[in-house]
Design a protein around this motif. Structure first.
Motif, PDB file in Angstrom:
ATOM      1  N   THR A  77       0.819  -1.217   0.000  1.00 54.41           N
ATOM      2  CA  THR A  77       0.000   0.000   0.000  1.00 54.41           C
ATOM      3  C   THR A  77       0.850   1.263   0.000  1.00 54.41           C
ATOM      4  OG1 THR A  77      -1.736  -1.166   1.223  1.00 54.41           O
ATOM      5  CG2 THR A  77      -1.811   1.240   1.235  1.00 54.41           C
ATOM      6  N   LEU A  78       1.833   1.307   0.869  1.00 51.94           N
ATOM      7  CA  LEU A  78       2.645   2.512   1.060  1.00 51.94           C
ATOM      8  C   LEU A  78       4.039   2.292   0.492  1.00 51.94           C
ATOM      9  CD1 LEU A  78       1.623   3.241   4.766  1.00 51.94           C
ATOM     10  CD2 LEU A  78       0.526   4.069   2.659  1.00 51.94           C
TER      11      LEU A  78
ATOM     12  N   ILE B  97      -9.675   3.338  -0.818  1.00 45.66           N
ATOM     13  CA  ILE B  97      -8.572   2.415  -0.554  1.00 45.66           C
ATOM     14  C   ILE B  97      -8.861   1.505   0.626  1.00 45.66           C
ATOM     15  CG2 ILE B  97      -7.277   4.033   0.909  1.00 45.66           C
ATOM     16  CD1 ILE B  97      -4.726   2.864  -0.296  1.00 45.66           C
ATOM     17  N   GLU B  98      -9.588   1.982   1.597  1.00 42.26           N
ATOM     18  CA  GLU B  98      -9.895   1.162   2.769  1.00 42.26           C
ATOM     19  C   GLU B  98     -10.706  -0.090   2.396  1.00 42.26           C
ATOM     20  OE1 GLU B  98      -8.149   4.588   4.364  1.00 42.26           O
ATOM     21  OE2 GLU B  98      -9.816   4.468   2.927  1.00 42.26           O
TER      22      GLU B  98
ATOM     23  N   TYR C 269       1.679   8.831   7.126  1.00 42.40           N
ATOM     24  CA  TYR C 269       0.882   8.702   5.906  1.00 42.40           C
ATOM     25  C   TYR C 269      -0.592   9.002   6.209  1.00 42.40           C
ATOM     26  CZ  TYR C 269       4.815   6.243   3.653  1.00 42.40           C
ATOM     27  OH  TYR C 269       6.033   5.904   3.119  1.00 42.40           O
ATOM     28  N   SER C 270      -1.308   9.374   5.164  1.00 42.50           N
ATOM     29  CA  SER C 270      -2.752   9.618   5.322  1.00 42.50           C
ATOM     30  C   SER C 270      -3.540   8.317   5.361  1.00 42.50           C
ATOM     31  CB  SER C 270      -3.260  10.494   4.164  1.00 42.50           C
ATOM     32  OG  SER C 270      -3.004   9.870   2.911  1.00 42.50           O
ATOM     33  N   THR C 271      -2.908   7.232   4.921  1.00 44.81           N
ATOM     34  CA  THR C 271      -3.560   5.922   4.913  1.00 44.81           C
ATOM     35  C   THR C 271      -2.949   5.035   5.992  1.00 44.81           C
ATOM     36  OG1 THR C 271      -3.973   6.064   2.530  1.00 44.81           O
ATOM     37  CG2 THR C 271      -4.037   3.868   3.516  1.00 44.81           C
TER      38      THR C 271
ATOM     39  N   ARG D  60      -2.338   2.418  -3.097  1.00 38.98           N
ATOM     40  CA  ARG D  60      -2.910   3.772  -3.024  1.00 38.98           C
ATOM     41  C   ARG D  60      -3.138   4.335  -4.427  1.00 38.98           C
ATOM     42  NH1 ARG D  60      -0.287   8.088   0.909  1.00 38.98           N
ATOM     43  NH2 ARG D  60       1.607   7.571  -0.223  1.00 38.98           N
ATOM     44  N   LYS D  61      -2.120   4.152  -5.282  1.00 38.49           N
ATOM     45  CA  LYS D  61      -2.233   4.662  -6.649  1.00 38.49           C
ATOM     46  C   LYS D  61      -3.309   3.897  -7.420  1.00 38.49           C
ATOM     47  CE  LYS D  61       0.508   5.564 -10.811  1.00 38.49           C
ATOM     48  NZ  LYS D  61       0.009   6.943 -10.942  1.00 38.49           N
TER      49      LYS D  61
ATOM     50  N   ASN E  28       3.373   3.610   9.224  1.00 37.09           N
ATOM     51  CA  ASN E  28       2.369   4.460   8.560  1.00 37.09           C
ATOM     52  C   ASN E  28       2.026   5.737   9.310  1.00 37.09           C
ATOM     53  OD1 ASN E  28       0.378   3.655  10.604  1.00 37.09           O
ATOM     54  ND2 ASN E  28       0.408   1.667   9.567  1.00 37.09           N
TER      55      ASN E  28
ATOM     56  N   SER F 284       1.582   1.298  -6.369  1.00 36.85           N
ATOM     57  CA  SER F 284       1.104   0.981  -5.020  1.00 36.85           C
ATOM     58  C   SER F 284      -0.403   0.782  -5.019  1.00 36.85           C
ATOM     59  CB  SER F 284       1.475   2.107  -4.063  1.00 36.85           C
ATOM     60  OG  SER F 284       0.711   3.272  -4.361  1.00 36.85           O
TER      61      SER F 284
ATOM     62  N   ASP G 136       4.083  -0.578   5.070  1.00 37.65           N
ATOM     63  CA  ASP G 136       2.685  -0.507   5.506  1.00 37.65           C
ATOM     64  C   ASP G 136       2.570  -0.455   7.027  1.00 37.65           C
ATOM     65  OD1 ASP G 136       2.042  -0.689   2.842  1.00 37.65           O
ATOM     66  OD2 ASP G 136       1.515  -2.822   2.915  1.00 37.65           O
TER      67      ASP G 136
END
Length: 629
Positions: A118-119, A146-147, A177-179, A136-137, A174, A134, A171
Motif C-alpha cells: 500500500t505505502l 482504498i480502505e 501517511y494519510s492511509t 494507493r495509486k 504508517n 502501489s 505498511d
C-alpha cells in the motif's frame, strides 16, 4: 494452536534461482516439522534493491516462474512470501509493464490471495515509486476507497478458518501517511494474525523504534503481529546495506514473545495459540541495537558478505600508524585470515618514527603480512617532472613551467600512495585495497581524490570519528581480547602527516576538531530536518549551551573553541562551503559506502553539484552577530 515457521532467509539480490531453491528447502523442512504456516520476507524471490533490473521483462518472467514453483510446493502448508506481481496487459507511468511489490499467499498448491504493497517509501535508499504501482495509486486510478481494497485473507487450517492481515514492510510504518493499512484491515476484520513481510535494511537503533511501533500496533488492534525480515547484503550502487533479519513476534498485548537472532539466516518455529493472541507465552527481552556491539556486528557482517559476494579473498590496506587504518586492519583481520591481508606502510620524509613504529606494531599484533615502501623518490620525481617539463603554447611557441605548491605536494603524496602503490600492490597480491576514510572526512572532502579516498569499499565511511575510536576499543577488548590496536595509536593526534605543519610529535594534526565537528557535520547530513548555517547560527545566538544541546556535543565546548562570534562564523562557513562544494564532487567519485547510520553517503544522501548557498535569514542573523562598523 498454530505451528508457524519464520523463514528468516538471506535474500541474494538478482538471483531468484538461488532464493527459490533456498525457500523450497525451508518449505520442505517446515513440512517435516508439521508447520501450518511458513512466512518469507518481502521480495524473497527477486531481491529488493535491484536498480533498474526491474525494467528487464525476461527477469520478471523468471521471477513469475519461480513464484509458481513456490505455489506448487505449498501443499499441506500455507506459504506466505514476497515477489513481484506483473500485470502484463497494463503499463505504469513510465510506459513499461505494470509491476507491484506483492505478498502472495498459497495453500494446497494453489494461489489463495495476492496483496499489493500500500505505502511506498520514497526517501533515503528507497525508490519504490520508480518501479512499482502501489495500492494507493491503484485505488486512485480505479476511483475506489482504498480502505475497501485492504481486505484480509481467509485460509482454512486444521479444519478452522483463520483471517490474516497481510502487509508489506512500509505498511507498518504508517504514522506519517494519510492511509493506515493496519487500521483498515482491522476494520475489515476481525483479524486472527497480522503478518508483516519486510526487506528492511539495518540502521543503528532502528529496531528499538520498530519494537515500540509494532508493539503498539499489536496492542491497539488486539492482534498478534508477526514480522519477518531477510538477512544478507544488497546495494544500490553507491551505498551498500546490510539486512539484519531480527524477525519478531508480538502478542496481542504488544509483548515480544520471540525473535530471531540478527544477521543470522534461520528457520525458527513458534507455537501460537491464536485464541489467546499469544499471551500464553512469556515475554522475552530483545537486545538494544543502538550500541557499539550492534555497530560492530553490522560492519563485520557487511564486510564479510561483500567480500564473499564479489569473490575477494585477499586485501591490501595502507597503514599509516593512525587510528582509521588501524581499525580497518583489525576489522578485516577479524573476517579473513591474516595471511591474506597485506599491510603496507608508505612513509615520506614527513612521517614520524612514532607512526612508522605504530604501523609495524599493529601488523605484528594482528599477524598480518607487512611491508614498508617509501614514497619519497617517486614523489620527488613526480614534482620534478611537473616543474621541469615545459608547457608550450603551440600558437606562439611561448613556453612556461608549472609550479608545485606545498598543498599540491600533499596531494601528490596521497595519490602516489593509493593510485600508484596500493593499486599496483593489490594487483600483484591478487586482491583489492581498502578505503579507510571516515564519515567526518567524507563530509568536508578532507581526503584526496584518487588518493586516500580511493579503494574497493569504504567500510568505515558511515562512522563519525568518535565512533571509530569506540570501535577501536571494542575490537581490542571484546573481539581480540588483547591490545591489537596499539593504545598509542588511539591516543595519537589524528594527522595526515603530509607536511611539517602536520607533525604528530609536535602535537599538530587535522584541522577538523572532531569532538565538535563530528556533531556539526552530523547536523548537516543526518538530521531528518537537515540543519543549515541558518539553524546553527540561530542556535548559537540563543547561547552556546543551546547549540551544544541541539548538536549533542560536549557542554562548554563551543565557548572553549571559539573566543567570539567572528571565529565561530568563520569556522562554520569554512566547513559549509566544503560540505556543499568540493566535498560533493569528491563524494560522487568515492567508493561504495557500507551504510549503518540513519543516513549514509551515496544513494542514501542524493546530491547535486550546485553552488554554495547561504539563506537570507542566515545573512541577517550573521549581521546581527557581526555588525558592520
Amino acid at each position: 494452536m498454530l505451528r508457524i515457521a519464520l523463514g528468516q532467509m538471506e535474500v541474494i539480490p538478482g538471483r531468484p534461482d538461488l532464493n527459490t531453491a533456498k525457500m523450497l528447502t525451508m518449505i520442505n523442512a517446515a513440512c517435516n516439522h508439521q508447520a501450518d504456516i511458513i512466512i518469507f520476507p518481502e521480495m524473497a524471490i527477486p531481491g529488493y534493491l535491484l536498480g533498474d533490473t526491474w525494467e528487464q521483462q525476461a527477469y520478471l518472467r523468471d521471477c513469475e516462474a519461480f513464484g509458481r514453483q513456490i505455489i506448487a510446493a505449498a501443499g499441506n502448508i500455507c506459504v506466505i512470501f514476497g515477489n513481484v506481481a506483473v500485470q502484463w496487459d497494463r503499463h505504469g507511468d513510465d510506459g513499461r509493464v505494470r509491476k507491484h511489490n506483492a505478498c502472495f499467499v498459497a495453500h494446497n498448491s494453489r494461489l489463495i490471495a495476492t496483496r499489493i504493497k500500500t505505502l511506498h517509501p520514497n526517501y533515503r535508499e528507497f525508490d519504490d515509486t520508480r518501479h512499482f504501482v502501489s495500492l494507493r495509486k491503484l485505488a486512485f486510478e480505479e476511483k475506489q476507497d482504498i480502505e475497501t481494497l485492504l481486505t484480509p485473507v481467509k485460509i482454512s487450517l486444521q479444519g478452522r478458518e483463520y483471517t490474516l492481515g497481510c502487509i508489506i514492510c512500509e505498511d507498518g510504518w504508517n504514522d506519517d501517511y494519510s492511509t493506515d493499512p493496519i487500521a483498515a484491515l482491522h476494520a475489515n476484520g476481525p483479524l486472527d494474525l497480522l503478518i508483516n513481510i519486510s526487506s528492511s535494511p539495518f540502521t543503528l537503533g532502528k529496531n528499538n523504534k520498530r519494537n515500540r511501533v509494532f508493539s503498539r500496533q499489536a496492542r491497539e488492534t488486539g492482534t498478534p503481529l508477526l514480522y519477518v525480515n531477510n538477512t544478507g547484503l544488497q546495494n544500490n550502487g553507491k551505498t551498500v546495506y546490510t539486512f539484519d533479519g531480527f524477525s519478531t513476534v508480538y502478542s496481542s498485548s504488544g509483548q515480544i514473545i520471540t525473535y530471531c537472532q540478527p544477521f543470522t539466516e534461520t528457520l525458527a518455529y513458534l507455537e501460537l495459540d491464536v485464541d489467546t493472541g499469544g499471551r500464553h507465552r512469556p515475554p522475552v527481552e530483545v537486545p538494544n541495537d543502538f550500541t557499539i556491539s550492534s555497530l560492530y556486528q553490522a560492519i563485520h557482517y557487511g564486510v564479510k558478505q561483500f567480500l564473499q559476494s564479489v569473490g575477494i579473498t585477499k586485501v591490501v590496506i595502507g597503514v599509516s600508524g593512525g587510528i582509521d587504518s588501524a581499525v580497518a586492519a583489525a576489522l578485516y583481520a577479524s573476517i579473513i585470515s591474516p595471511d591474506n591481508i597485506l599491510l603496507v606502510n608508505m612513509p615520506s620524509k614527513f612521517n614520524s618514527q612514532t607512526t612508522r613504529d605504530l604501523a609495524e606494531q599493529l601488523s605484528r599484533n594482528l599477524g598480518c603480512l607487512y611491508t614498508v615502501m617509501p614514497i619519497g623518490q617517486a614523489v620527488e620525481h613526480t614534482a620534478a617532472q611537473i616543474t621541469g617539463t615545459p608547457v608550450t603554447n603551440l600558437g606562439s611557441g611561448e613556453q612556461s613551467h608549472l609550479s608545485v605548491s606545498p598543498f599540491v605536494l600533499e596531494n601528490i603524496q596521497a595519490r602516489d600512495r593509493s593510485a600508484r602503490l596500493l593499486g599496483g600492490i593489490a594487483a600483484a597480491f591478487g586482491g583489492v585495497f581498502t578505503c579507510n576514510a571516515n564519515k567526518s572526512e567524507l563530509t568536508v572532502g578532507y581526503s584526496t581524490l584518487y588518493g586516500d579516498q580511493a579503494g574497493f569499499l569504504a567500510a568505515l565511511a558511515d562512522l563519525w570519528k568518535h565512533q571509530v575510536y569506540q570501535l577501536a576499543d571494542y575490537l581490542n577488548t571484546q573481539i581480540f581480547n588483547r591490545e591489537v590496536i596499539p593504545q598509542a595509536a588511539i591516543e595519537l593526534v589524528p594527522s595526515a602527516e603530509l607536511s611539517w605543519e602536520q607533525s604528530v610529535d609536535e602535537g599538530k594534526g587535522d584541522p577538523i576538531i572532531y569532538p565538535y565537528h563530528d556533531f556539526l557535520f552530523r547536523a548537516f547530513m543526518e538530521f531528518w530536518n537537515r540543519a543549515t548555517p541558518e539553524d546553527i547560527v540561530l542556535w548559537y545566538s540563543q547561547g552556546p549551551a543551546v547549540l551544544e544541546q541541539k548538536l549533542g556535543c560536549e557542554p562548554g565546548l563551543v565557548s572553549r573553541l571559539f573566543p567570539g562570534p567572528r571565529e565561530f562564523i568563520e569556522d562554520l562557513e569554512r566547513w559549509w562551503r566544503l560540505y556543499t562544494g568540493m566535498g560533493v564532487a569528491k563524494r560522487i567519485q568515492a567508493p561504495p559506502v557500507l551504510a549503518v547510520s540513519r543516513r549514509a553517503y551515496g544513494f542514501d544522501h542524493r546530491e547535486a553539484q550546485n553552488n554554495v548557498y547561504f539563506t537570507q535569514e542566515y545573512q541577517r542573523l550573521k549581521n546581527q552577530l557581526l555588525p558592520v562598523p
